[in-house]
Every structure is written in structure tokens, then in C-alpha cells.
Design a protein around this motif. Structure first.
Motif, PDB file in Angstrom:
ATOM      1  N   ALA A 290       0.951  -1.308  -0.073  1.00 52.58           N
ATOM      2  CA  ALA A 290       0.042   0.027   0.030  1.00 52.58           C
ATOM      3  C   ALA A 290       0.969   1.344  -0.126  1.00 52.58           C
ATOM      4  CB  ALA A 290      -0.913  -0.103   1.028  1.00 52.58           C
ATOM      5  N   ALA A 291       2.023   1.358   0.870  1.00 51.34           N
ATOM      6  CA  ALA A 291       3.017   2.329   0.945  1.00 51.34           C
ATOM      7  C   ALA A 291       3.577   2.474  -0.486  1.00 51.34           C
ATOM      8  CB  ALA A 291       3.930   2.140   2.173  1.00 51.34           C
ATOM      9  N   VAL A 292       3.957   1.546  -1.190  1.00 53.19           N
ATOM     10  CA  VAL A 292       4.697   1.790  -2.372  1.00 53.19           C
ATOM     11  C   VAL A 292       3.606   2.182  -3.644  1.00 53.19           C
ATOM     12  CG1 VAL A 292       5.433   0.361  -4.254  1.00 53.19           C
ATOM     13  CG2 VAL A 292       6.219  -0.055  -2.026  1.00 53.19           C
ATOM     14  N   LEU A 293       2.301   1.771  -3.385  1.00 53.29           N
ATOM     15  CA  LEU A 293       1.309   2.182  -4.416  1.00 53.29           C
ATOM     16  C   LEU A 293       0.778   3.444  -3.974  1.00 53.29           C
ATOM     17  CD1 LEU A 293      -0.489  -1.133  -5.013  1.00 53.29           C
ATOM     18  CD2 LEU A 293       1.098   0.181  -6.736  1.00 53.29           C
ATOM     19  N   GLY A 294       0.805   4.133  -2.698  1.00 55.91           N
ATOM     20  CA  GLY A 294       0.224   5.201  -2.528  1.00 55.91           C
ATOM     21  C   GLY A 294      -1.305   4.871  -2.123  1.00 55.91           C
ATOM     22  N   ALA A 295      -1.690   3.620  -1.843  1.00 56.99           N
ATOM     23  CA  ALA A 295      -3.199   3.303  -1.590  1.00 56.99           C
ATOM     24  C   ALA A 295      -3.621   4.018  -0.304  1.00 56.99           C
ATOM     25  CB  ALA A 295      -3.191   1.772  -1.393  1.00 56.99           C
ATOM     26  N   ALA A 296      -4.781   4.205  -0.202  1.00 57.95           N
ATOM     27  CA  ALA A 296      -5.500   4.867   0.800  1.00 57.95           C
ATOM     28  C   ALA A 296      -5.433   3.949   2.443  1.00 57.95           C
ATOM     29  CB  ALA A 296      -6.947   5.060   0.486  1.00 57.95           C
ATOM     30  N   ASP A 297      -5.372   2.701   1.917  1.00 51.58           N
ATOM     31  CA  ASP A 297      -5.161   1.841   2.999  1.00 51.58           C
ATOM     32  C   ASP A 297      -4.620   0.490   2.535  1.00 51.58           C
ATOM     33  OD1 ASP A 297      -7.519   0.064   2.406  1.00 51.58           O
ATOM     34  OD2 ASP A 297      -8.695   1.881   3.307  1.00 51.58           O
ATOM     35  N   ALA A 298      -4.607  -0.537   3.462  1.00 49.71           N
ATOM     36  CA  ALA A 298      -4.096  -1.886   2.858  1.00 49.71           C
ATOM     37  C   ALA A 298      -4.993  -2.756   2.689  1.00 49.71           C
ATOM     38  CB  ALA A 298      -2.885  -2.571   3.968  1.00 49.71           C
ATOM     39  N   GLU A 299      -6.542  -2.379   2.594  1.00 51.86           N
ATOM     40  CA  GLU A 299      -7.367  -3.416   2.372  1.00 51.86           C
ATOM     41  C   GLU A 299      -7.703  -3.684   0.529  1.00 51.86           C
ATOM     42  OE1 GLU A 299      -9.117  -5.080   4.776  1.00 51.86           O
ATOM     43  OE2 GLU A 299      -7.696  -3.891   6.160  1.00 51.86           O
TER      44      GLU A 299
ATOM     45  N   ASP B  75      -7.679  -0.452  -6.323  1.00 54.76           N
ATOM     46  CA  ASP B  75      -7.814   0.838  -7.071  1.00 54.76           C
ATOM     47  C   ASP B  75      -6.472   1.533  -7.421  1.00 54.76           C
ATOM     48  OD1 ASP B  75     -10.430   1.002  -6.776  1.00 54.76           O
ATOM     49  OD2 ASP B  75     -10.772   2.152  -5.100  1.00 54.76           O
ATOM     50  N   ALA B  76      -5.300   1.215  -6.405  1.00 57.97           N
ATOM     51  CA  ALA B  76      -4.251   1.798  -6.689  1.00 57.97           C
ATOM     52  C   ALA B  76      -3.432   1.081  -7.664  1.00 57.97           C
ATOM     53  CB  ALA B  76      -3.308   1.875  -5.317  1.00 57.97           C
TER      54      ALA B  76
END
Length: 290
Positions: A50-59, A65-66
Motif C-alpha cells: 500500500a505504501a509503495v502504491l500510495g493506496a488509501a489503506d491496505a485493504e 484501486d491503487a
């Protein structure tokens, strides 16, 4: 993540393929595995992804979406879109040279992401038409990608490839009935379960009962018909690609034989074909595809 390729019914990128094709197949497999693991909650470190992709959260929904946003970056980079940002995830970045070299299109990649979105909301399928609709998202795009990698994606080949890929998806579902049930997913069409008088509770047993075995045999025959419909695809291509496509189909036939050898008991363990059976089926598929 890519080490899971060794556990498929047939090698994803076998040694006999040209280096460029092997690289393309592994890049496509890496994408598909990444998306599936994100959707299934099987990522080794969801928070890091999630951090790599810049996702809103890890769900799963946010990760998917990311990943689609990163897919946009892949094709924007390939097209040289002004201001395009490089893909953030390494497996997505690996797609850039492959998509550029082979003129891949984004639609099959988006379909695989959409299939995993469907998994977030759908765990039962009312009939075979609904399940085949799911296969159009979850399986058929992979065959299209392979044909695009080879530069051979004609409408007739895509139709035949769709038949093979849908069959392989159905077969995988049959092999994984117990595993899917543990995830509260059932890919046996509800209408067929009712026709064979199989209940969801029957899927919780250690061994399949007579009714479930009959249902599995019915679904296996349906998959075999699809494989037979798609097998002529093998005869439309040449060289090492022909061996690859024969291998994919052979993996399906060998898996069906393994299910039959287990007397259609898919609850005692996932029936897997032996390598010797796989090789025999590959040879038979080459003959059928002539």
C-alpha cells in the motif's frame, strides 16, 4: 510472488520459449499474481505494498484501486503521455518494456483487476452463465495477453483461447472446492447444485458424497467440452508457441484426469496431475490441434 508460477498446472514461462517471450510471460504472470494476491488478502506485506502504491489503506478495495492507477501509469509511460509518472510497483514497472515491445493493450489487465473487485462482493454464482461471465474477467484476458505477446490475436484465435481459458478456470475451481469453501466462496453454480441435490453443508465434509461427486463429474465434462472447442487453437500457430499453447491445454486435460482418478472427491485434497500425465496430454493435444 513469482515463485508461485512453479505451482501452476503447467509452467507459466517454460524454458523452451524465446527469451523475450519468457520475459513477457513472466511480466504478465507477475501482474496477475500481484492483483490476485491483493484481492485475496494474500500479500506478504499488504501495508508495504500500500505504501509503495500510495493506496488509501491496505485493504483489498483500496489496493485494487491503487493497482489500476499504477496500470494507468504503465500505459501512459508506454504512450509517452506528457507528464506521465513512472509506475510505482516493481512488477508494474516490469510491464512497461513488455507492453511497449509487444503492443499490449490495457483492457485485459483492467479485466483482471475487475475480476478481483467482483471477488470482494460476490461469493456465489446462480448459474453457469454467471460463472462464465466471471471467467471472461478472471481467465480469458490471460489468453488474450499471450496471443498479444505473440502478435497473433485474431478474432478466431481469441474465441478459441477464451474457450480454453474458461475451461482452465472451471477446472481450477473444481480442484479448489475445499479451499474456496474455507474462504466462503463457492464457484459451483447454484442451479447445478440444486439439480444434483448438493447443499453448501455438503462441501464441509472430509470427503465428497455421491451427489457432490456426480456434480463434479458433470462440471468436469463441461470443462472438457470447452477444452475440446479451444484445442484447434494449437494448430493455428507454429514453433515453440505451439508447444506452449499445447501445454496450457494439456494442463487442463491432465487436471481433469486427476480429478477423475480421485473419483471426483475434491474435498479430500486438490487433485493434481502427475508430470508424466501432463507430458502425455501435451503430446495428445498437439495431435488434436493439427
Amino acid at each position: 510472488m513469482l515463485d508461485k508460477a512453479a505451482r501452476e498446472n503447467f509452467p507459466v514461462a517454460p524454458f523452451f520459449m524465446p527469451a523475450a517471450m519468457r520475459a513477457g510471460l513472466m511480466a504478465v504472470y507477475g501482474f496477475a499474481r500481484l492483483v490476485d494476491d491483493a484481492g485475496d488478502g494474500d500479500l506478504e506485506d499488504p501495508a508495504a505494498t500500500a505504501a509503495v502504491l500510495g493506496a488509501a489503506d491496505a485493504e483489498a478495495p483500496a489496493l485494487l484501486d491503487a493497482l489500476e492507477a499504477d496500470l494507468d501509469r504503465v500505459f501512459e509511460t508506454v504512450l509517452g503521455t506528457p507528464g506521465a509518472e513512472a509506475p510505482r510497483h516493481p512488477l508494474m514497472a516490469a510491464l512497461v518494456p513488455v507492453a511497449d515491445r509487444h503492443a499490449l493493450t490495457p483492457e485485459p489487465f483492467r479485466a483482471l483487476i475487475q475480476a478481483n473487485r467482483v471477488d470482494q462482493t460476490t461469493s456465489r454464482y446462480p448459474d453457469i452463465d454467471a460463472l462464465m461471465g466471471y471467467c471472461e474477467l478472471s481467465a480469458n484476458p490471460v489468453g488474450l495477453m499471450v496471443l498479444q505477446l505473440a502478435g497473433l490475436a485474431t478474432p478466431e484465435r481469441v474465441r478459441q483461447s477464451d474457450a480454453v481459458c474458461s475451461a482452465l478456470q472451471i477446472i481450477e475451481h473444481l480442484q479448489d472446492v475445499a479451499e474456496d469453501r474455507a474462504r466462503d466462496r463457492i464457484y459451483l453454480p447454484a442451479a447445478d447444485m440444486a439439480a444434483f441435490e448438493v447443499t453448501e453443508a455438503d462441501l464441509d465434509a472430509e470427503h465428497a458424497g455421491p451427489a457432490l461427486r456426480a456434480l463434479v463429474a458433470f462440471e468436469a465434462q463441461r470443462a472438457r467440452v470447452l477444452l475440446d472447442q479451444g484445442a484447434p487453437l494449437v494448430g493455428t500457430v507454429g514453433g515453440r508457441l505451439r508447444l506452449l499453447l499445447a501445454g496450457f491445454a494439456a494442463g487442463g486435460y491432465a487436471a481433469l484426469d486427476a480429478i477423475a482418478a480421485a473419483d471426483n472427491d475434491v474435498l479430500a485434497g486438490a487433485p493434481k496431475p502427475r508430470k508424466s500425465r501432463l507430458l502425455r496430454e501435451a503430446a495428445a493435444t498437439l495431435v488434436r490441434g493439427r
